[in-house]
Design a protein around this motif. Structure first.
Motif, PDB file in Angstrom:
ATOM      1  N   MET A  95       9.020  -5.293   5.955  1.00 47.65           N
ATOM      2  CA  MET A  95       9.059  -4.838   7.235  1.00 47.65           C
ATOM      3  C   MET A  95       9.842  -3.386   7.157  1.00 47.65           C
ATOM      4  SD  MET A  95      11.169  -6.323  10.262  1.00 47.65           S
ATOM      5  CE  MET A  95      11.667  -5.414  11.993  1.00 47.65           C
ATOM      6  N   ALA A  96      10.817  -3.284   6.305  1.00 49.94           N
ATOM      7  CA  ALA A  96      11.508  -1.831   6.330  1.00 49.94           C
ATOM      8  C   ALA A  96      10.773  -0.898   5.550  1.00 49.94           C
ATOM      9  CB  ALA A  96      12.835  -2.354   5.225  1.00 49.94           C
ATOM     10  N   LEU A  97       9.877  -1.254   4.648  1.00 55.60           N
ATOM     11  CA  LEU A  97       8.999  -0.203   4.163  1.00 55.60           C
ATOM     12  C   LEU A  97       7.981   0.142   5.258  1.00 55.60           C
ATOM     13  CD1 LEU A  97       8.098  -1.598   0.536  1.00 55.60           C
ATOM     14  CD2 LEU A  97       9.859  -0.067   1.191  1.00 55.60           C
ATOM     15  N   VAL A  98       7.228  -0.751   6.054  1.00 57.28           N
ATOM     16  CA  VAL A  98       6.324   0.023   6.953  1.00 57.28           C
ATOM     17  C   VAL A  98       6.887   0.437   8.149  1.00 57.28           C
ATOM     18  CG1 VAL A  98       4.632  -1.203   8.762  1.00 57.28           C
ATOM     19  CG2 VAL A  98       4.905  -2.121   6.349  1.00 57.28           C
ATOM     20  N   ASP A  99       8.408   0.026   8.522  1.00 56.71           N
ATOM     21  CA  ASP A  99       9.023   0.770   9.298  1.00 56.71           C
ATOM     22  C   ASP A  99       9.383   2.165   9.140  1.00 56.71           C
ATOM     23  OD1 ASP A  99      11.013   1.497  11.630  1.00 56.71           O
ATOM     24  OD2 ASP A  99      12.642   1.308   9.913  1.00 56.71           O
ATOM     25  N   ARG A 100       9.538   2.484   7.746  1.00 53.90           N
ATOM     26  CA  ARG A 100       9.591   3.891   7.376  1.00 53.90           C
ATOM     27  C   ARG A 100       8.508   4.629   7.257  1.00 53.90           C
ATOM     28  NH1 ARG A 100       9.696   8.270   6.283  1.00 53.90           N
ATOM     29  NH2 ARG A 100      10.759   9.645   5.005  1.00 53.90           N
ATOM     30  N   ALA A 101       7.358   3.934   6.929  1.00 51.85           N
ATOM     31  CA  ALA A 101       5.917   4.663   6.826  1.00 51.85           C
ATOM     32  C   ALA A 101       5.719   5.224   8.301  1.00 51.85           C
ATOM     33  CB  ALA A 101       5.134   3.629   6.360  1.00 51.85           C
TER      34      ALA A 101
ATOM     35  N   GLY B  78      -2.532  10.232   6.436  1.00 47.90           N
ATOM     36  CA  GLY B  78      -3.738   9.250   6.731  1.00 47.90           C
ATOM     37  C   GLY B  78      -3.739   7.910   6.279  1.00 47.90           C
ATOM     38  N   ALA B  79      -2.486   7.524   6.027  1.00 55.44           N
ATOM     39  CA  ALA B  79      -2.283   6.130   5.320  1.00 55.44           C
ATOM     40  C   ALA B  79      -2.442   4.931   6.161  1.00 55.44           C
ATOM     41  CB  ALA B  79      -1.158   6.008   4.431  1.00 55.44           C
ATOM     42  N   PRO B  80      -3.050   4.088   5.912  1.00 52.56           N
ATOM     43  CA  PRO B  80      -2.989   2.655   7.186  1.00 52.56           C
ATOM     44  C   PRO B  80      -1.629   2.462   7.671  1.00 52.56           C
ATOM     45  CG  PRO B  80      -4.621   2.308   5.336  1.00 52.56           C
ATOM     46  CD  PRO B  80      -3.807   3.577   4.806  1.00 52.56           C
TER      47      PRO B  80
ATOM     48  N   SER C  66       0.749  -1.263   0.054  1.00 46.43           N
ATOM     49  CA  SER C  66      -0.139  -0.111  -0.161  1.00 46.43           C
ATOM     50  C   SER C  66       0.739   1.129  -0.024  1.00 46.43           C
ATOM     51  CB  SER C  66      -0.940   0.016   1.294  1.00 46.43           C
ATOM     52  OG  SER C  66      -0.233   0.033   2.421  1.00 46.43           O
ATOM     53  N   THR C  67       2.204   1.058   0.899  1.00 52.18           N
ATOM     54  CA  THR C  67       2.983   2.461   0.758  1.00 52.18           C
ATOM     55  C   THR C  67       3.596   2.708  -0.782  1.00 52.18           C
ATOM     56  OG1 THR C  67       5.002   1.168   1.173  1.00 52.18           O
ATOM     57  CG2 THR C  67       3.483   1.920   3.001  1.00 52.18           C
ATOM     58  N   GLN C  68       3.797   1.430  -1.535  1.00 52.38           N
ATOM     59  CA  GLN C  68       4.180   1.753  -2.990  1.00 52.38           C
ATOM     60  C   GLN C  68       3.122   2.234  -3.886  1.00 52.38           C
ATOM     61  OE1 GLN C  68       5.721  -2.679  -2.798  1.00 52.38           O
ATOM     62  NE2 GLN C  68       7.746  -1.294  -3.514  1.00 52.38           N
ATOM     63  N   ARG C  69       1.911   2.111  -3.487  1.00 53.74           N
ATOM     64  CA  ARG C  69       0.824   2.610  -4.469  1.00 53.74           C
ATOM     65  C   ARG C  69       0.541   3.916  -4.154  1.00 53.74           C
ATOM     66  NH1 ARG C  69      -3.822   0.773  -4.641  1.00 53.74           N
ATOM     67  NH2 ARG C  69      -4.044   0.967  -6.741  1.00 53.74           N
ATOM     68  N   GLY C  70       1.108   4.421  -3.071  1.00 53.26           N
ATOM     69  CA  GLY C  70       0.737   5.837  -2.843  1.00 53.26           C
ATOM     70  C   GLY C  70       0.191   6.254  -1.476  1.00 53.26           C
ATOM     71  N   TYR C  71      -0.201   5.307  -0.499  1.00 52.35           N
ATOM     72  CA  TYR C  71      -0.560   5.311   0.548  1.00 52.35           C
ATOM     73  C   TYR C  71       0.234   5.505   1.707  1.00 52.35           C
ATOM     74  CZ  TYR C  71      -5.139   3.948  -1.285  1.00 52.35           C
ATOM     75  OH  TYR C  71      -6.214   3.707  -2.282  1.00 52.35           O
ATOM     76  N   ALA C  72       1.026   6.636   1.665  1.00 55.19           N
ATOM     77  CA  ALA C  72       2.127   7.109   2.358  1.00 55.19           C
ATOM     78  C   ALA C  72       3.373   7.650   1.611  1.00 55.19           C
ATOM     79  CB  ALA C  72       2.742   5.970   3.463  1.00 55.19           C
ATOM     80  N   ARG C  73       3.200   7.790   0.436  1.00 56.66           N
ATOM     81  CA  ARG C  73       4.285   8.493  -0.509  1.00 56.66           C
ATOM     82  C   ARG C  73       5.653   7.828  -0.053  1.00 56.66           C
ATOM     83  NH1 ARG C  73       1.754  14.634  -0.598  1.00 56.66           N
ATOM     84  NH2 ARG C  73      -0.266  14.142  -1.469  1.00 56.66           N
ATOM     85  N   ASN C  74       5.675   6.578  -0.202  1.00 62.48           N
ATOM     86  CA  ASN C  74       6.711   5.950   0.455  1.00 62.48           C
ATOM     87  C   ASN C  74       7.507   5.145  -0.534  1.00 62.48           C
ATOM     88  OD1 ASN C  74       8.840   4.847   1.938  1.00 62.48           O
ATOM     89  ND2 ASN C  74       7.497   3.307   3.068  1.00 62.48           N
ATOM     90  N   HIS C  75       8.463   6.006  -1.620  1.00 64.60           N
ATOM     91  CA  HIS C  75       9.090   5.463  -2.689  1.00 64.60           C
ATOM     92  C   HIS C  75      10.433   4.808  -2.110  1.00 64.60           C
ATOM     93  CE1 HIS C  75      10.290   4.154  -6.588  1.00 64.60           C
ATOM     94  NE2 HIS C  75      11.294   5.176  -6.526  1.00 64.60           N
ATOM     95  N   ALA C  76      10.818   3.567  -2.115  1.00 60.07           N
ATOM     96  CA  ALA C  76      12.077   3.290  -1.501  1.00 60.07           C
ATOM     97  C   ALA C  76      12.791   2.323  -2.486  1.00 60.07           C
ATOM     98  CB  ALA C  76      11.659   2.152  -0.415  1.00 60.07           C
ATOM     99  N   PHE C  77      14.254   2.386  -2.277  1.00 57.37           N
ATOM    100  CA  PHE C  77      15.116   1.605  -3.014  1.00 57.37           C
ATOM    101  C   PHE C  77      15.837   0.654  -1.989  1.00 57.37           C
ATOM    102  CE2 PHE C  77      15.187   5.583  -5.220  1.00 57.37           C
ATOM    103  CZ  PHE C  77      14.924   5.265  -6.447  1.00 57.37           C
ATOM    104  N   VAL C  78      15.842  -0.635  -2.437  1.00 59.24           N
ATOM    105  CA  VAL C  78      16.796  -1.647  -1.446  1.00 59.24           C
ATOM    106  C   VAL C  78      18.253  -1.114  -1.318  1.00 59.24           C
ATOM    107  CG1 VAL C  78      17.262  -3.983  -0.919  1.00 59.24           C
ATOM    108  CG2 VAL C  78      14.879  -3.175  -1.688  1.00 59.24           C
ATOM    109  N   GLY C  79      18.560  -0.537  -0.267  1.00 60.31           N
ATOM    110  CA  GLY C  79      20.060  -0.142  -0.206  1.00 60.31           C
ATOM    111  C   GLY C  79      20.896  -1.279  -0.226  1.00 60.31           C
ATOM    112  N   GLU C  80      20.392  -2.400   0.548  1.00 56.91           N
ATOM    113  CA  GLU C  80      21.177  -3.589   0.820  1.00 56.91           C
ATOM    114  C   GLU C  80      19.943  -4.519   1.262  1.00 56.91           C
ATOM    115  OE1 GLU C  80      25.100  -5.577   2.784  1.00 56.91           O
ATOM    116  OE2 GLU C  80      24.513  -3.561   3.232  1.00 56.91           O
TER     117      GLU C  80
END
Length: 362
Positions: free
Chosen positions: A287-293, A305-307, A210-224
């Motif tokens: 987990m890393a994506l949700v942690d950042r959100a 207001g994203a879940p 959901s964060t990748q689809r825009g619900y939190a505007r959380n565009h991430a790269f896998v650093g490692e």
């Protein structure tokens, strides 16, 4: 009443016997052993260990067998067993920079220091059924094992040489233990990470998506992303120094997220973090994506207001054992409750019918 209770006990005993029969399956088929599950269904074993909060491949494999492959039931069994174990002390924080990596990739640097190690992964396989695996007695030619690399430094450190990513200052305070203390909100990051690593993989995955689809505007790269063995050390008071108790396999993911800055922080990259038992990379990335959100408030970002940004929603619904217990309790007898509801509905219908009849008469 006594007869009813005894009858209920007999029914439960028969249900247990039937369950054991169903678990065994066709007796003409060789029984599946715990060692086979541990070695050949290792990804299922890893999930049970991670969400059960107990690193023991043999017990996890046994739980999977007992649960007939129901991983949530197996996780429940492991957690229940875990509560019976004494606690002798606490280990040192593991040094993932000293990990002997079986897999180590970066989506941000092609020529990562230390090299990219693809390792055992489905990433490059065709999603086609391999019917050769169904051939009994077939043994695939095993490739020669590559030499184990030495300690591999984290890629994020190289990015941070330019000061482009937020510094993470280690917290010296002992974090709360979610397995022994009830969760209290608001939760600090250490507690949130514990809840996420124990959380249901499907739930965490959906939130991350959901964060990748825009619900939190959380565009991430896998650093490692790295998977490998890490030594676990513990202080022994009688000896006066720490010894290594053994080695566990971990999956660690660090994500790099763009950050436009706030009133207190300059534009820079920020981090998301995931650490899970075993080879569980999908869970670690999610987990890393949700942690950042969930870090939006401490970074001074706007609440979208994203879940995935709602701490109470995420942490209180991530645990599959709590969810299962609350969900499945409704199939247990609720005869008295339902009878009261039934009588209420009947009363309301009588009142509605009486009111309609009076209106018709007028």
């Amino acid at each position: 009443m006594y007869v009813a209770v005894k009858g209920g006990e007999r029914a439960i005993d028969n249900a247990h016997a039937w369950l054991a029969e169903e678990r065994r399956g066709d007796a003409s088929v060789a029984e599946l052993g715990v060692a086979q599950i541990r070695e050949q269904l290792s990804l299922a074993v890893n999930r049970v260990m991670a969400e059960g909060s107990l690193y023991d491949p043999d017990l996890a494999a046994l739980a999977i067998k007992q649960a007939r492959g129901d991983l949530i039931e197996a996780i429940f069994l492991i957690r229940a067993y875990r509560t019976t174990l004494p606690r002798f002390g606490a280990s040192h924080p593991v040094e993932t920079s000293a990990m002997r990596c079986d897999r180590r990739i970066s989506a941000t640097f092609k020529d990562a220091p230390g090299g990219q190690v693809l390792g055992p992964t489905f990433d490059y396989t065709h999603r086609l059924l391999d019917f050769k695996l169904a051939a009994e007695g077939e043994v695939a030619d095993a490739p020669e094992a590559p030499p184990q690399p030495g300690p591999t430094p984290h890629i994020m450190g190289y990015l941070n040489r330019e000061g482009l990513i937020e510094d993470e200052v280690p917290d010296e305070a002992t974090p709360p233990d979610l397995t022994r203390e009830p969760m209290e909100l608001p939760a600090d990051r250490a507690l949130r990470l514990q809840a996420l690593t124990r959380g249901d993989e499907g739930f965490i995955l959906s939130l991350a998506y959901s964060t990748q689809r825009g619900y939190a505007r959380n565009h991430a790269f896998v650093g490692e992303l790295r998977i490998g063995g890490v030594g676990v050390e513990m202080d022994i008071p009688e000896l006066g120094f720490a010894i290594e108790l053994g080695e566990i396999t971990l999956t660690e993911c660090e994500t790099v997220n763009q950050f436009k800055g706030s009133k207190t922080e300059p534009p820079q990259f920020t981090r998301g973090y995931g650490l899970v038992f075993g080879q569980t990379e999908r869970k670690a990335i999610a987990m890393a994506l949700v942690d950042r959100a969930l870090r939006w408030k401490e970074l001074g970002e706007e609440d979208q207001g994203a879940p995935a940004q709602d701490e109470e929603f995420v942490l209180m619904h991530a645990d599959n054992i709590q969810a299962t217990g609350f969900l499945e309790h409704i199939k247990l007898p609720h005869y008295v409750d339902f009878q009261s509801e039934l009588e209420l509905v009947r009363k309301l219908r009588r009142e509605a019918e009486g009111s309609a009849a009076r209106e018709a008469a007028e």
